[in-house]
Design a protein around this motif. Sequence first.
Motif, PDB file in Angstrom:
ATOM      1  N   MET A   1       0.826  -1.199   0.000  1.00  0.00           N
ATOM      2  CA  MET A   1       0.000   0.000   0.000  1.00  0.00           C
ATOM      3  C   MET A   1       0.868   1.260   0.000  1.00  0.00           C
ATOM      4  N   GLN A   2       1.921   1.243   0.756  1.00  0.00           N
ATOM      5  CA  GLN A   2       2.811   2.398   0.810  1.00  0.00           C
ATOM      6  C   GLN A   2       3.451   2.656  -0.550  1.00  0.00           C
ATOM      7  N   SER A   3       3.795   1.598  -1.262  1.00  0.00           N
ATOM      8  CA  SER A   3       4.383   1.748  -2.584  1.00  0.00           C
ATOM      9  C   SER A   3       3.412   2.428  -3.542  1.00  0.00           C
ATOM     10  N   VAL A   4       2.142   2.039  -3.496  1.00  0.00           N
ATOM     11  CA  VAL A   4       1.128   2.660  -4.349  1.00  0.00           C
ATOM     12  C   VAL A   4       1.020   4.153  -4.043  1.00  0.00           C
ATOM     13  N   LEU A   5       0.963   4.490  -2.773  1.00  0.00           N
ATOM     14  CA  LEU A   5       0.814   5.899  -2.387  1.00  0.00           C
ATOM     15  C   LEU A   5       2.038   6.723  -2.772  1.00  0.00           C
ATOM     16  N   GLN A   6       3.202   6.099  -2.723  1.00  0.00           N
ATOM     17  CA  GLN A   6       4.434   6.814  -3.060  1.00  0.00           C
ATOM     18  C   GLN A   6       4.539   7.098  -4.554  1.00  0.00           C
ATOM     19  N   HIS A   7       4.119   6.148  -5.369  1.00  0.00           N
ATOM     20  CA  HIS A   7       4.325   6.273  -6.804  1.00  0.00           C
ATOM     21  C   HIS A   7       3.106   6.808  -7.556  1.00  0.00           C
ATOM     22  N   ILE A   8       1.952   6.844  -6.895  1.00  0.00           N
ATOM     23  CA  ILE A   8       0.757   7.408  -7.527  1.00  0.00           C
ATOM     24  C   ILE A   8       0.182   8.451  -6.573  1.00  0.00           C
ATOM     25  N   PRO A   9       0.673   9.660  -6.620  1.00  0.00           N
ATOM     26  CA  PRO A   9       0.264  10.698  -5.663  1.00  0.00           C
ATOM     27  C   PRO A   9      -1.231  11.006  -5.691  1.00  0.00           C
ATOM     28  N   SER A  10      -1.900  10.729  -6.802  1.00  0.00           N
ATOM     29  CA  SER A  10      -3.329  11.045  -6.880  1.00  0.00           C
ATOM     30  C   SER A  10      -4.183  10.122  -6.011  1.00  0.00           C
ATOM     31  N   ILE A  11      -3.596   9.016  -5.549  1.00  0.00           N
ATOM     32  CA  ILE A  11      -4.329   8.118  -4.648  1.00  0.00           C
ATOM     33  C   ILE A  11      -4.097   8.571  -3.210  1.00  0.00           C
ATOM     34  N   GLN A  12      -5.158   8.795  -2.495  1.00  0.00           N
ATOM     35  CA  GLN A  12      -5.060   9.249  -1.111  1.00  0.00           C
ATOM     36  C   GLN A  12      -4.926   8.070  -0.153  1.00  0.00           C
ATOM     37  N   ALA A  13      -4.164   8.295   0.910  1.00  0.00           N
ATOM     38  CA  ALA A  13      -3.977   7.253   1.913  1.00  0.00           C
ATOM     39  C   ALA A  13      -5.299   6.967   2.628  1.00  0.00           C
ATOM     40  N   PRO A  14      -5.725   5.710   2.670  1.00  0.00           N
ATOM     41  CA  PRO A  14      -6.984   5.390   3.347  1.00  0.00           C
ATOM     42  C   PRO A  14      -6.852   5.391   4.867  1.00  0.00           C
ATOM     43  N   PHE A  15      -5.620   5.225   5.368  1.00  0.00           N
ATOM     44  CA  PHE A  15      -5.380   5.200   6.818  1.00  0.00           C
ATOM     45  C   PHE A  15      -4.148   6.042   7.140  1.00  0.00           C
ATOM     46  N   ASP A  16      -4.118   6.591   8.330  1.00  0.00           N
ATOM     47  CA  ASP A  16      -2.956   7.332   8.805  1.00  0.00           C
ATOM     48  C   ASP A  16      -2.786   7.041  10.298  1.00  0.00           C
ATOM     49  N   PRO A  17      -1.763   6.271  10.653  1.00  0.00           N
ATOM     50  CA  PRO A  17      -0.743   5.669   9.786  1.00  0.00           C
ATOM     51  C   PRO A  17      -1.287   4.431   9.069  1.00  0.00           C
ATOM     52  N   LEU A  18      -0.522   3.945   8.086  1.00  0.00           N
ATOM     53  CA  LEU A  18      -0.926   2.739   7.383  1.00  0.00           C
ATOM     54  C   LEU A  18      -0.800   1.532   8.305  1.00  0.00           C
ATOM     55  N   PRO A  19      -1.743   0.618   8.248  1.00  0.00           N
ATOM     56  CA  PRO A  19      -1.697  -0.561   9.115  1.00  0.00           C
ATOM     57  C   PRO A  19      -0.734  -1.610   8.570  1.00  0.00           C
ATOM     58  N   PRO A  20      -0.375  -2.607   9.377  1.00  0.00           N
ATOM     59  CA  PRO A  20       0.490  -3.684   8.874  1.00  0.00           C
ATOM     60  C   PRO A  20      -0.153  -4.458   7.723  1.00  0.00           C
ATOM     61  N   TYR A  21      -1.466  -4.601   7.793  1.00  0.00           N
ATOM     62  CA  TYR A  21      -2.175  -5.337   6.739  1.00  0.00           C
ATOM     63  C   TYR A  21      -3.621  -4.847   6.688  1.00  0.00           C
ATOM     64  N   ALA A  22      -4.176  -4.863   5.487  1.00  0.00           N
ATOM     65  CA  ALA A  22      -5.587  -4.506   5.314  1.00  0.00           C
ATOM     66  C   ALA A  22      -6.197  -5.426   4.275  1.00  0.00           C
ATOM     67  N   PHE A  23      -7.529  -5.540   4.326  1.00  0.00           N
ATOM     68  CA  PHE A  23      -8.235  -6.410   3.396  1.00  0.00           C
ATOM     69  C   PHE A  23      -9.303  -5.623   2.649  1.00  0.00           C
ATOM     70  N   LEU A  24      -9.251  -5.730   1.327  1.00  0.00           N
ATOM     71  CA  LEU A  24     -10.277  -5.142   0.495  1.00  0.00           C
ATOM     72  C   LEU A  24     -11.396  -6.172   0.386  1.00  0.00           C
TER      73      LEU A  24
END
Length: 475
Positions: A264-287
């Motif tokens: 998830m962190q990689s996506v947010l770093q390389h695609i700035p238009s995607i907003q972080a769903p959590f702050d801070p990012l969790p160890p794991y999440a499930f869609l």
Amino acid sequence: MADMNDIDLIQQRISDLLGPQGCLIAPDQRQPYEKGARYGDGQASCIARPASVEQAAELMRLCAKEKIRIVAQGANTGLVGAASPDRSGLDVVLSMERIKGVTDIDPVDRVVQAYAGTRLSDLNQALKQHDLYFPIDLAADPSLGGMLAANTGGARLIRYGDVRHNVLGLEALLIDPPGQRLDLTNRLRKNNTGPDWKQCFIGSGGAYGIITRAVLQVHPLPQQCATALVVPASLPAAALLLRDAERNFSDFLSAFEGISHNAMQSVLQHIPSIQAPFDPLPPYAFLIELSSARPRSADFDLEKLFGAWLEAGFGDLILDAVIDKPDVLWRIRHAITDSVRQEGKVIAFDIAVPRSTLATFRDEAIALLEQRYPGVKVFDFGHWGDGGLHFNLVVPQQLVDDFPPQRIHTLRQEIYDLAVHKYHGSFSAEHGVGPFNRQFYKRYTAPESQALAARMQTVFDPAQLLGVTRFGSAP
């Protein structure tokens, strides 16, 4: 077999058969067909692009007579090198891209028939007019024939199954007798009249014949969806979360996709238009996705049902959750692969283990890496709902010299040994078997199964003229 001295003559004969648009010879024309999406990088004598099944059959007769190997190719999105020529410069790549189109849609039977070169996006566009769709969800846009040859899985397998579960019939061209058309386009759901021969071609990587048409069962297009990114109380609790979701939502549960912190962190770093769903990012999440063909109404609203379930699970199973529009959350999931590629040298895995042991396997695999391969980072994600895990690793650029090919091979084998031998899993959950992983097929597949598959291959392709996938040596 044909040799380099025959190339010019063979190219001319194929060009005469298929016309100038049907035979690509120049290096710049061949290049897009010679390199696979991830593995496979060879050189073909030419790219044959027949415009009809009849032309494809004639091409096969020509190649069989001249002992020329044919490598069938759809949209070239496969990940194991099964659709790429070798480096001899002798193979003919048979591209199915011009043999395409939907020929029949039956909304009552929920059946569609289409040619092998039809893209998944085009198939679903045609089905949408009837409120139907083919629910194999992929980041790529493959061809129908390639999907059958690889037995594609995807993110919604938990509900709809893989491609194999949705194929009613198919048509294939055989190499023995050369170019013979095998019509298995049965559209019945119940037909217990002997061996189901279509299954020989599904998942075979083109080794037994070239699929030209498919008859598929399709499904009602969802009229409402509810999606959420859910943070479990712990990773072992994810199995309980999945079980509870299945008990509460049954057939409405259409996806249960895991996304690690690093992915998830990689996506947010390389695609700035995607907003972080959590702050801070969790160890794991499930869609988690629920979907239904029933329209939203006062007494049936999936988002309300979903919200109530999430609220009830807080504390015991769930630490946090974000409900959002499906396209917003799926964009994160689908962007992972391309984002991770920018982190360094990727060592990709397509693993499956029983769902109940996924968390334990992951913990043990990470511990193995930390002990034996320090510096390697884990960017895993995948289909936790069906036991699939893309346990993708990244070697940072500054450590690439410390990981020559032999060390990467050893790393890969250790992870596979753990998955297959200790956790009774698979080294290829959905990508199939091709030249890239043939050595692992030989290592992990039972000798009896290999011998049977090789005998079958000898029956269908006695001169070894179809493709680059080999299932072993027949006794």
